[in-house]
Write a protein that holds these residues in place. Structure first.
Motif, PDB file in Angstrom:
ATOM      1  N   LEU A  26     -19.823  53.603 -26.764  1.00 41.06           N
ATOM      2  CA  LEU A  26     -19.083  54.852 -26.607  1.00 41.06           C
ATOM      3  C   LEU A  26     -20.036  55.967 -26.210  1.00 41.06           C
ATOM      4  O   LEU A  26     -21.116  56.111 -26.770  1.00 41.06           O
ATOM      5  N   ARG A  27     -19.602  56.741 -25.234  1.00 41.03           N
ATOM      6  CA  ARG A  27     -20.400  57.874 -24.774  1.00 41.03           C
ATOM      7  C   ARG A  27     -20.001  59.109 -25.591  1.00 41.03           C
ATOM      8  O   ARG A  27     -18.848  59.531 -25.546  1.00 41.03           O
ATOM      9  N   ILE A  28     -20.976  59.654 -26.283  1.00 37.28           N
ATOM     10  CA  ILE A  28     -20.728  60.800 -27.166  1.00 37.28           C
ATOM     11  C   ILE A  28     -21.350  62.036 -26.539  1.00 37.28           C
ATOM     12  O   ILE A  28     -22.537  62.038 -26.203  1.00 37.28           O
ATOM     13  N   THR A  29     -20.557  63.076 -26.391  1.00 39.78           N
ATOM     14  CA  THR A  29     -21.086  64.350 -25.909  1.00 39.78           C
ATOM     15  C   THR A  29     -21.165  65.331 -27.073  1.00 39.78           C
ATOM     16  O   THR A  29     -20.302  65.344 -27.961  1.00 39.78           O
ATOM     17  N   THR A  30     -22.218  66.126 -27.080  1.00 42.76           N
ATOM     18  CA  THR A  30     -22.413  67.110 -28.145  1.00 42.76           C
ATOM     19  C   THR A  30     -23.153  68.301 -27.576  1.00 42.76           C
ATOM     20  O   THR A  30     -23.493  68.343 -26.389  1.00 42.76           O
ATOM     21  N   ILE A  31     -23.371  69.283 -28.417  1.00 44.96           N
ATOM     22  CA  ILE A  31     -24.039  70.516 -27.996  1.00 44.96           C
ATOM     23  C   ILE A  31     -25.062  70.890 -29.057  1.00 44.96           C
ATOM     24  O   ILE A  31     -24.849  70.637 -30.247  1.00 44.96           O
ATOM     25  N   LYS A  32     -26.172  71.442 -28.634  1.00 38.77           N
ATOM     26  CA  LYS A  32     -27.206  71.841 -29.590  1.00 38.77           C
ATOM     27  C   LYS A  32     -26.780  73.098 -30.338  1.00 38.77           C
ATOM     28  O   LYS A  32     -26.537  74.136 -29.725  1.00 38.77           O
ATOM     29  N   GLN A  33     -26.676  72.975 -31.633  1.00 34.39           N
ATOM     30  CA  GLN A  33     -26.426  74.124 -32.489  1.00 34.39           C
ATOM     31  C   GLN A  33     -26.860  73.756 -33.905  1.00 34.39           C
ATOM     32  O   GLN A  33     -26.432  72.743 -34.455  1.00 34.39           O
ATOM     33  N   GLU A  34     -27.721  74.565 -34.451  1.00 30.92           N
ATOM     34  CA  GLU A  34     -28.206  74.324 -35.808  1.00 30.92           C
ATOM     35  C   GLU A  34     -27.093  74.589 -36.810  1.00 30.92           C
ATOM     36  O   GLU A  34     -26.353  75.578 -36.677  1.00 30.92           O
ATOM     37  N   PRO A  35     -26.912  73.735 -37.808  1.00 26.96           N
ATOM     38  CA  PRO A  35     -27.621  72.488 -38.115  1.00 26.96           C
ATOM     39  C   PRO A  35     -26.826  71.257 -37.695  1.00 26.96           C
ATOM     40  O   PRO A  35     -27.061  70.182 -38.208  1.00 26.96           O
ATOM     41  N   TYR A  36     -25.866  71.454 -36.781  1.00 28.59           N
ATOM     42  CA  TYR A  36     -24.999  70.340 -36.398  1.00 28.59           C
ATOM     43  C   TYR A  36     -25.754  69.312 -35.550  1.00 28.59           C
ATOM     44  O   TYR A  36     -25.700  68.113 -35.813  1.00 28.59           O
ATOM     45  N   THR A  37     -26.442  69.797 -34.515  1.00 27.99           N
ATOM     46  CA  THR A  37     -27.213  68.917 -33.642  1.00 27.99           C
ATOM     47  C   THR A  37     -28.484  69.651 -33.237  1.00 27.99           C
ATOM     48  O   THR A  37     -28.414  70.745 -32.668  1.00 27.99           O
ATOM     49  N   MET A  38     -29.635  69.048 -33.543  1.00 29.56           N
ATOM     50  CA  MET A  38     -30.923  69.658 -33.245  1.00 29.56           C
ATOM     51  C   MET A  38     -31.861  68.576 -32.718  1.00 29.56           C
ATOM     52  O   MET A  38     -31.697  67.391 -33.018  1.00 29.56           O
ATOM     53  N   SER A  39     -32.838  68.995 -31.922  1.00 30.07           N
ATOM     54  CA  SER A  39     -33.825  68.062 -31.364  1.00 30.07           C
ATOM     55  C   SER A  39     -34.941  67.825 -32.368  1.00 30.07           C
ATOM     56  O   SER A  39     -35.432  68.756 -33.011  1.00 30.07           O
ATOM     57  N   LYS A  40     -35.320  66.561 -32.479  1.00 30.59           N
ATOM     58  CA  LYS A  40     -36.474  66.171 -33.282  1.00 30.59           C
ATOM     59  C   LYS A  40     -37.249  65.140 -32.471  1.00 30.59           C
ATOM     60  O   LYS A  40     -36.965  63.947 -32.526  1.00 30.59           O
ATOM     61  N   GLY A  41     -38.193  65.635 -31.676  1.00 27.20           N
ATOM     62  CA  GLY A  41     -38.890  64.767 -30.734  1.00 27.20           C
ATOM     63  C   GLY A  41     -37.948  64.361 -29.624  1.00 27.20           C
ATOM     64  O   GLY A  41     -37.324  65.198 -28.960  1.00 27.20           O
ATOM     65  N   VAL A  42     -37.800  63.060 -29.423  1.00 26.90           N
ATOM     66  CA  VAL A  42     -36.880  62.559 -28.393  1.00 26.90           C
ATOM     67  C   VAL A  42     -35.516  62.245 -28.986  1.00 26.90           C
ATOM     68  O   VAL A  42     -34.601  61.833 -28.259  1.00 26.90           O
ATOM     69  N   HIS A  43     -35.355  62.432 -30.271  1.00 23.80           N
ATOM     70  CA  HIS A  43     -34.097  62.103 -30.939  1.00 23.80           C
ATOM     71  C   HIS A  43     -33.358  63.381 -31.328  1.00 23.80           C
ATOM     72  O   HIS A  43     -33.901  64.482 -31.268  1.00 23.80           O
ATOM     73  N   LEU A  44     -32.115  63.194 -31.736  1.00 23.74           N
ATOM     74  CA  LEU A  44     -31.279  64.285 -32.215  1.00 23.74           C
ATOM     75  C   LEU A  44     -30.977  64.066 -33.689  1.00 23.74           C
ATOM     76  O   LEU A  44     -30.802  62.930 -34.137  1.00 23.74           O
ATOM     77  N   GLU A  45     -30.905  65.158 -34.429  1.00 23.27           N
ATOM     78  CA  GLU A  45     -30.572  65.085 -35.845  1.00 23.27           C
ATOM     79  C   GLU A  45     -29.680  66.256 -36.203  1.00 23.27           C
ATOM     80  O   GLU A  45     -29.506  67.190 -35.428  1.00 23.27           O
ATOM     81  N   GLY A  46     -29.099  66.180 -37.390  1.00 20.99           N
ATOM     82  CA  GLY A  46     -28.253  67.261 -37.856  1.00 20.99           C
ATOM     83  C   GLY A  46     -27.006  66.738 -38.553  1.00 20.99           C
ATOM     84  O   GLY A  46     -26.810  65.526 -38.732  1.00 20.99           O
ATOM     85  N   PHE A  47     -26.157  67.656 -38.960  1.00 23.34           N
ATOM     86  CA  PHE A  47     -24.937  67.300 -39.678  1.00 23.34           C
ATOM     87  C   PHE A  47     -24.064  66.376 -38.843  1.00 23.34           C
ATOM     88  O   PHE A  47     -23.564  65.355 -39.339  1.00 23.34           O
ATOM     89  N   CYS A  48     -23.842  66.731 -37.574  1.00 19.49           N
ATOM     90  CA  CYS A  48     -22.958  65.927 -36.724  1.00 19.49           C
ATOM     91  C   CYS A  48     -23.552  64.546 -36.446  1.00 19.49           C
ATOM     92  O   CYS A  48     -22.810  63.558 -36.325  1.00 19.49           O
ATOM     93  N   MET A  49     -24.868  64.451 -36.332  1.00 15.48           N
ATOM     94  CA  MET A  49     -25.488  63.151 -36.095  1.00 15.48           C
ATOM     95  C   MET A  49     -25.349  62.246 -37.324  1.00 15.48           C
ATOM     96  O   MET A  49     -25.082  61.050 -37.196  1.00 15.48           O
ATOM     97  N   ASP A  50     -25.516  62.821 -38.516  1.00 19.34           N
ATOM     98  CA  ASP A  50     -25.309  62.038 -39.735  1.00 19.34           C
ATOM     99  C   ASP A  50     -23.850  61.631 -39.875  1.00 19.34           C
ATOM    100  O   ASP A  50     -23.544  60.498 -40.275  1.00 19.34           O
ATOM    101  N   LEU A  51     -22.943  62.558 -39.549  1.00 15.89           N
ATOM    102  CA  LEU A  51     -21.513  62.240 -39.610  1.00 15.89           C
ATOM    103  C   LEU A  51     -21.161  61.136 -38.623  1.00 15.89           C
ATOM    104  O   LEU A  51     -20.413  60.199 -38.954  1.00 15.89           O
ATOM    105  N   LEU A  52     -21.689  61.222 -37.413  1.00 19.56           N
ATOM    106  CA  LEU A  52     -21.432  60.200 -36.400  1.00 19.56           C
ATOM    107  C   LEU A  52     -21.927  58.836 -36.858  1.00 19.56           C
ATOM    108  O   LEU A  52     -21.255  57.805 -36.661  1.00 19.56           O
ATOM    109  N   SER A  53     -23.094  58.792 -37.472  1.00 18.36           N
ATOM    110  CA  SER A  53     -23.638  57.528 -37.955  1.00 18.36           C
ATOM    111  C   SER A  53     -22.754  56.914 -39.023  1.00 18.36           C
ATOM    112  O   SER A  53     -22.483  55.698 -39.005  1.00 18.36           O
ATOM    113  N   GLU A  54     -22.264  57.729 -39.956  1.00 16.49           N
ATOM    114  CA  GLU A  54     -21.411  57.211 -41.021  1.00 16.49           C
ATOM    115  C   GLU A  54     -20.067  56.748 -40.480  1.00 16.49           C
ATOM    116  O   GLU A  54     -19.528  55.710 -40.901  1.00 16.49           O
ATOM    117  N   VAL A  55     -19.488  57.518 -39.554  1.00 16.37           N
ATOM    118  CA  VAL A  55     -18.197  57.138 -38.972  1.00 16.37           C
ATOM    119  C   VAL A  55     -18.327  55.856 -38.164  1.00 16.37           C
ATOM    120  O   VAL A  55     -17.449  54.975 -38.203  1.00 16.37           O
TER     121      VAL A  55
END
Length: 459
Positions: A26-55
């Protein structure tokens, strides 16, 4: 037969392998906004990334996250075309959009929206030093109105007791026929006020009854002043709740602080489409002054610079308050709505995503993620103290009441002992002498003044 069974099993196994291999990502589109989606090196992290992983674990799909090309959430233009993440889902460029996407009627018509994973509303963000207002009578705030009334009654009652006791006690007023008492009612008021301010005012009572009352009032005054100054200093902390702008009506009725919201956001649409006259005035002011901001970070930065109130989602404003200690959010929250995940219209995965979100909410996972990513970086301030209520000082008033009562009883006993001695000398009943003494000591002082004027007129 065994050979045929072997071929059938091999075909089923290979078919399963092929189906597993071709399972789409599945292709997931998102937008950078703290703390939902943030850059950490080459990866993304944040509330929405954790939520996406759990879902994804609960629904069972693989995914690939990509940032939205035009860095926009999704707005419909005059031609009916959508931009941002909503536009990418509508055009089939993305299967899901996960971000703080507000669930609105317009978006619900264009794409499928899941059950909200977070509730939010619209509020106001200001800098503390412009949101705090000092009133003329803020020095009265440490005590409630009932407490101040109780203190006034205690003050008048103590002054009245001092006045009565100094007239009853023979140690204070030994010759009521020929001399004036040193404690008039005005002097009793002055003496009590002087003790309340720790200054003192003479002369002081000489009798035991008067000293008991004065000591009770002194103890009451010391504890009262300690409570007052302690609560006064606590109420003047930077977290003062006396805001000049407590809500949107206060914001609309003032012209000292400029205000604005995110351009093209659901917050702007809320004010634009509202029939509430206050909200309409706010929208017309923002449209007239063009006080919109292009991003959340810009709105927070302008609020930090001062003389600007940023209107936005309360959840995002709470994050700004947690990250920037000089900011504060107004208490009023309007237009409650939710953040949802967007998918293509009539997509079969929406139902499964909604069920997964509800399961995470019931298990407390969403609350955990909220506390994880919204943790405050500010030092914890002392708890704000509210006005001291009357029942909080009941011990002080009880001690004062006991002191006043004891002092009055002692004064009556002192007068009774003197009346018994006089009655024995004059061979009268004690009650008659006591009645005469009470009448002489408690009658109006005008008689003494008239007697003095008559004596002065004599040659």
């Amino acid at each position: 037969m065994l050979f045929g069974f072997f071929l059938l099993s091999s075909w089923i196994f290979l078919d399963i392998r092929v189906c597993t291999a071709v399972q789409p990502e599945l292709r997931i589109t998102t937008i950078k906004q703290e703390p939902y989606t943030m850059s950490k090196g080459v990866h993304l992290e944040g509330f929405c990334m954790d939520l996406l992983s759990e879902v994804a674990k609960k629904v069972g799909f693989k995914y690939k996250v990509q940032l939205v090309k035009d860095a926009s959430y999704g707005r419909q233009d005059e031609m009916g075309n959508w931009n941002g993440m909503i536009g990418e889902v509508v055009r089939g460029e993305a299967d899901l959009a996960i971000a703080p996407l507000t669930l609105t009627a317009a978006r619900e018509k264009a794409v499928g929206m899941t059950k909200p994973f977070m509730q939010t509303g619209i509020s106001i963000l200001l800098r503390k030093d412009i949101s705090e207002g000092a009133g003329f009578f803020d020095f009265l705030t440490p005590f409630s109105l009932e407490t101040w009334i109780g203190i006034l009654i205690a003050y008048m009652g103590t002054a009245a007791c001092i006045f009565v006791v100094t007239r009853l006690s023979p140690c204070e007023w030994s010759q009521p026929q020929s001399e004036q008492t040193g404690f008039s009612f005005l002097h009793s008021l002055w003496y009590t006020a002087g003790a309340l301010t720790l200054q003192g005012a003479g002369p002081h009572p000489k009798a035991l009854s008067g000293r008991v009352i004065c000591c009770s009032w002194w103890i009451f005054s010391v504890v009262l002043l300690a409570c007052y100054f302690s609560n006064l200093s606590s109420s003047k902390t930077p977290e003062s709740s006396h805001l000049m702008v407590k809500g949107f009506e206060d914001l609309a009725n003032q012209d000292m602080i400029e205000y604005g919201c995110l351009a093209g956001s659901s917050t702007l649409a809320f004010f634009k489409n509202s029939n509430n006259p206050v909200y309409r005035r706010i929208y017309e002011h923002m449209e007239r002054t063009k006080s919109f901001v292009s991003s959340m970070d810009e709105g927070v930065q302008r609020a930090k610079e001062g003389n600007f109130a940023f209107i936005g989602e309360s959840v995002s404003l709470d994050l700004a308050v947690a990250r920037h200690c000089e900011l504060v959010r107004a208490h009023e929250v309007v237009g409650m709505r939710g953040y949802s995940i967007a998918a293509a219209l009539d997509s079969p995965i929406i139902k499964n995503l909604s069920v997964a979100i509800l399961q995470l909410s019931e298990a407390g996972e969403l609350a955990y993620l909220r506390s994880k990513w919204w943790a405050s970086s500010c030092m914890a301030d002392k708890a704000k103290s509210s006005a001291v209520q009357l029942h909080s000082l009941k011990g002080m008033f009880l001690v004062l009441s006991l002191g006043l009562g004891l002092g009055t009883v002692l004064a009556v006993l002192e007068l009774t002992f003197k009346s018994r001695r006089n009655a024995a000398e004059q061979r009268k009943s004690c009650c008659a002498v006591l009645t005469e003494e009470l009448s002489l000591r408690l009658r109006n002082t005008n008689s003494n003044k008239s007697q003095e004027s008559e004596d002065k007129e004599k040659p």
